[in-house]
Design a protein around this motif. Sequence first.
Motif, PDB file in Angstrom:
ATOM      1  N   SER A   1      11.646   1.758  -8.493  1.00 51.40           N
ATOM      2  CA  SER A   1      10.299   2.191  -8.123  1.00 51.40           C
ATOM      3  C   SER A   1       9.593   1.083  -7.330  1.00 51.40           C
ATOM      4  N   PRO A   2       9.856   0.988  -6.023  1.00 48.38           N
ATOM      5  CA  PRO A   2       9.281  -0.110  -5.235  1.00 48.38           C
ATOM      6  C   PRO A   2       7.796   0.043  -4.905  1.00 48.38           C
ATOM      7  N   GLY A   3       7.224   1.203  -5.084  1.00 52.37           N
ATOM      8  CA  GLY A   3       5.835   1.461  -4.709  1.00 52.37           C
ATOM      9  C   GLY A   3       4.815   0.501  -5.284  1.00 52.37           C
ATOM     10  N   PRO A   4       4.785   0.286  -6.602  1.00 52.11           N
ATOM     11  CA  PRO A   4       3.780  -0.628  -7.164  1.00 52.11           C
ATOM     12  C   PRO A   4       3.886  -2.050  -6.611  1.00 52.11           C
ATOM     13  N   GLY A   5       5.091  -2.531  -6.398  1.00 51.50           N
ATOM     14  CA  GLY A   5       5.268  -3.871  -5.845  1.00 51.50           C
ATOM     15  C   GLY A   5       4.773  -3.970  -4.422  1.00 51.50           C
ATOM     16  N   GLN A   6       5.016  -2.935  -3.636  1.00 53.10           N
ATOM     17  CA  GLN A   6       4.556  -2.930  -2.251  1.00 53.10           C
ATOM     18  C   GLN A   6       3.031  -2.882  -2.191  1.00 53.10           C
ATOM     19  N   ALA A   7       2.425  -2.216  -3.148  1.00 55.61           N
ATOM     20  CA  ALA A   7       0.964  -2.084  -3.151  1.00 55.61           C
ATOM     21  C   ALA A   7       0.271  -3.425  -3.385  1.00 55.61           C
TER      22      ALA A   7
ATOM     23  N   GLU B   1       1.689  -6.452  -2.722  1.00 56.29           N
ATOM     24  CA  GLU B   1       2.393  -7.507  -1.991  1.00 56.29           C
ATOM     25  C   GLU B   1       1.449  -8.477  -1.283  1.00 56.29           C
ATOM     26  N   LYS B   2       0.420  -7.976  -0.619  1.00 53.63           N
ATOM     27  CA  LYS B   2      -0.498  -8.866   0.104  1.00 53.63           C
ATOM     28  C   LYS B   2      -1.268  -9.762  -0.854  1.00 53.63           C
ATOM     29  N   PHE B   3      -1.722  -9.212  -1.958  1.00 55.61           N
ATOM     30  CA  PHE B   3      -2.463 -10.007  -2.935  1.00 55.61           C
ATOM     31  C   PHE B   3      -1.584 -11.115  -3.499  1.00 55.61           C
ATOM     32  N   VAL B   4      -0.388 -10.744  -3.914  1.00 56.51           N
ATOM     33  CA  VAL B   4       0.523 -11.720  -4.514  1.00 56.51           C
ATOM     34  C   VAL B   4       0.897 -12.777  -3.479  1.00 56.51           C
ATOM     35  N   GLY B   5       1.190 -12.350  -2.266  1.00 53.91           N
ATOM     36  CA  GLY B   5       1.571 -13.287  -1.213  1.00 53.91           C
ATOM     37  C   GLY B   5       0.490 -14.310  -0.910  1.00 53.91           C
ATOM     38  N   ARG B   6      -0.740 -13.891  -0.982  1.00 58.21           N
ATOM     39  CA  ARG B   6      -1.847 -14.800  -0.679  1.00 58.21           C
ATOM     40  C   ARG B   6      -2.221 -15.707  -1.837  1.00 58.21           C
ATOM     41  N   TYR B   7      -2.272 -15.153  -3.015  1.00 56.77           N
ATOM     42  CA  TYR B   7      -2.877 -15.876  -4.121  1.00 56.77           C
ATOM     43  C   TYR B   7      -1.907 -16.390  -5.181  1.00 56.77           C
ATOM     44  N   ALA B   8      -0.735 -15.802  -5.303  1.00 57.60           N
ATOM     45  CA  ALA B   8       0.181 -16.211  -6.374  1.00 57.60           C
ATOM     46  C   ALA B   8       0.685 -17.635  -6.177  1.00 57.60           C
ATOM     47  N   VAL B   9       1.087 -17.981  -4.962  1.00 60.41           N
ATOM     48  CA  VAL B   9       1.607 -19.329  -4.729  1.00 60.41           C
ATOM     49  C   VAL B   9       0.509 -20.361  -4.968  1.00 60.41           C
ATOM     50  N   ALA B  10      -0.690 -20.086  -4.487  1.00 63.89           N
ATOM     51  CA  ALA B  10      -1.804 -21.019  -4.711  1.00 63.89           C
ATOM     52  C   ALA B  10      -2.084 -21.156  -6.208  1.00 63.89           C
ATOM     53  N   THR B  11      -2.032 -20.061  -6.934  1.00 63.14           N
ATOM     54  CA  THR B  11      -2.264 -20.095  -8.377  1.00 63.14           C
ATOM     55  C   THR B  11      -1.192 -20.923  -9.083  1.00 63.14           C
TER      56      THR B  11
END
Length: 141
Positions: free
Chosen positions: A23-29, A31-41
């Motif tokens: 079920s790739p849908g939730p991850g794709q939804a 993706e931008k948030f995680v890409g921007r903020y997860a690494v910084a966090t």
Amino acid sequence: AAFVDRNFFVCGMVASVAVAGLSPGPGQACEKFVGRYAVATIFVLSGLGLKLAELKKAATNTKLNLYTQGANLLAFPALALPVISLLRKTSLDSRLLDGLLVTSCLPTTVNMCVALTQASDGDVAAALTNAVIGNLLGVVV
């Protein structure tokens, strides 16, 4: 149950990949948030959890840092090149092999360096330092 307790991180990664494949849908939804903020966090939380003396010691460990960067940015791509050249003689898609070649030249990701090092009770300060150095050097190497 004991195996899962000892290897919870790896089991969690395998389960996450399996769920994402189904079920790739939730991850794709997200993706931008995680890409921007997860690494910084991850940087902030890892940095807050470490003592300044540990980070300084890791940053000034020239021998470890040179070996780590040499392995990641020079040795691994040098080893991957002949393997990928051999694989070009097979029926594998050349785009896949081009991607493997490019991927072999990339520095390691910060989140995996820190997460796997923490899971193995390793030197998180050294992992974080080398992830940062590798990602900075990776832009120009």
